[in-house]
Design a protein around this motif. Structure first.
Motif: not given
Length: 288
Positions: A8-11, A24-31, A264-266
């Protein structure tokens, strides 16, 4: 587990300023949440993720254009110096292709540069063939084993020109021009095509390049932000980071290709974003 073996990757967003930090971006919690503080003391550098490290290449400090290269280990949060570039540069482009780091074009304080150099751990920095035309404030990506550079400027006028580098023949060739004249745009390779987003002037236009047809077309423009910081490909989606300095808000948008629209995301909690990277989630777990 190394960065190359993660799933898994993220931002990961780099924020500049007196108190620099990584978010860092939490994809599950969108924060978004802080990963680490990071201080480096200069500007107009380019950065790139290489293995578990964040490389800072070139830049500007105390009226001097820099050729320095520094590496910050994301796991250990420690700095080390790498061999300096042969050419001092700012407003340049940096990409990785086949494990090699390329520094392309830029500005030396007097002129737009056409020089290109390549870094390997075994040989250090060495020049390769120069661009057809010098440029600073351009954007560059890698796709299908080649490097593409778009936009920028060599003087008073911005450029529509696009060049493609073939490492096998060590040559640059011209491609179809972009429809706009972007200076300091953002770009990403995504699903076999290249996307170029906006520029420093507040232009929200998004263009898409098809390398098979050598053609550009416009897609839905971004609806938020007046300056596009970064765009990346994550989870088979195109993501864009934009800032509206008037309302002091940083937006995260995701492109819906099927319906040609942006969602849009968080939003990020700060406006001082310089770069955004796609990283393995496991690379950031040492901070938990």
């Amino acid at each position: 587990m190394t960065a190359a073996n993660c799933g898994e990757k993220t931002l990961l967003a780099l924020c500049s300023g007196i108190n620099g930090k990584l978010l860092q971006y939490n994809k599950v919690e969108d924060k978004w949440q802080e990963y680490a503080s990071i201080n480096y003391g200069y500007k107009w550098y380019q950065t790139i993720i290489k293995d578990d490290n964040l490389l800072f290449i070139g830049g500007f400090k105390n009226r001097d254009t820099l050729n320095i290269v520094r590496s910050w280990n994301i796991r250990n949060k420690t700095w080390r110096d790498l061999p300096t570039m042969k050419q001092a540069r700012k407003f340049h482009c940096v990409v990785e292709l086949d494990g090699k780091i390329y520094a392309i074009g830029g500005y030396d304080g007097k002129n737009a540069l056409s020089s290109v150099e390549r870094y390997t751990t075994s040989a250090g920095w060495e020049f390769v063939n120069s661009l057809i035309a010098g440029r600073s404030g351009a954007c560059a990506v890698t796709l299908n084993g080649k490097i593409y550079i778009m936009g920028g400027s060599a003087g008073l006028n911005n450029s529509k020109s696009v060049e493609c580098y073939n490492p096998d023949s060590n040559t640059w060739t011209s491609c179809a021009d972009t429809t706009e004249c972007p200076y300091d745009p953002s770009a990403a390779a995504h699903n076999g095509r290249i996307y170029v987003l906006g520029d420093w002037s507040g232009n929200r236009t998004v263009e898409r390049y098809d390398p098979q047809q050598d053609t550009w077309s416009k897609i839905c423009s971004l609806g938020v932000g007046d300056y596009i910081i970064s765009c990346v490909s994550l989870d088979n989606k195109l993501w864009a980071i934009t800032v509206d300095y008037f309302v002091r808000k940083t937006y995260v948008s995701v492109y819906d290709e099927e319906n040609d629209r942006w969602g849009q995301k968080c939003s990020l909690p700060v406006t001082s974003i310089d770069f955004c990277f796609v990283v393995p989630e496991a690379l950031l777990m040492s901070n938990e």
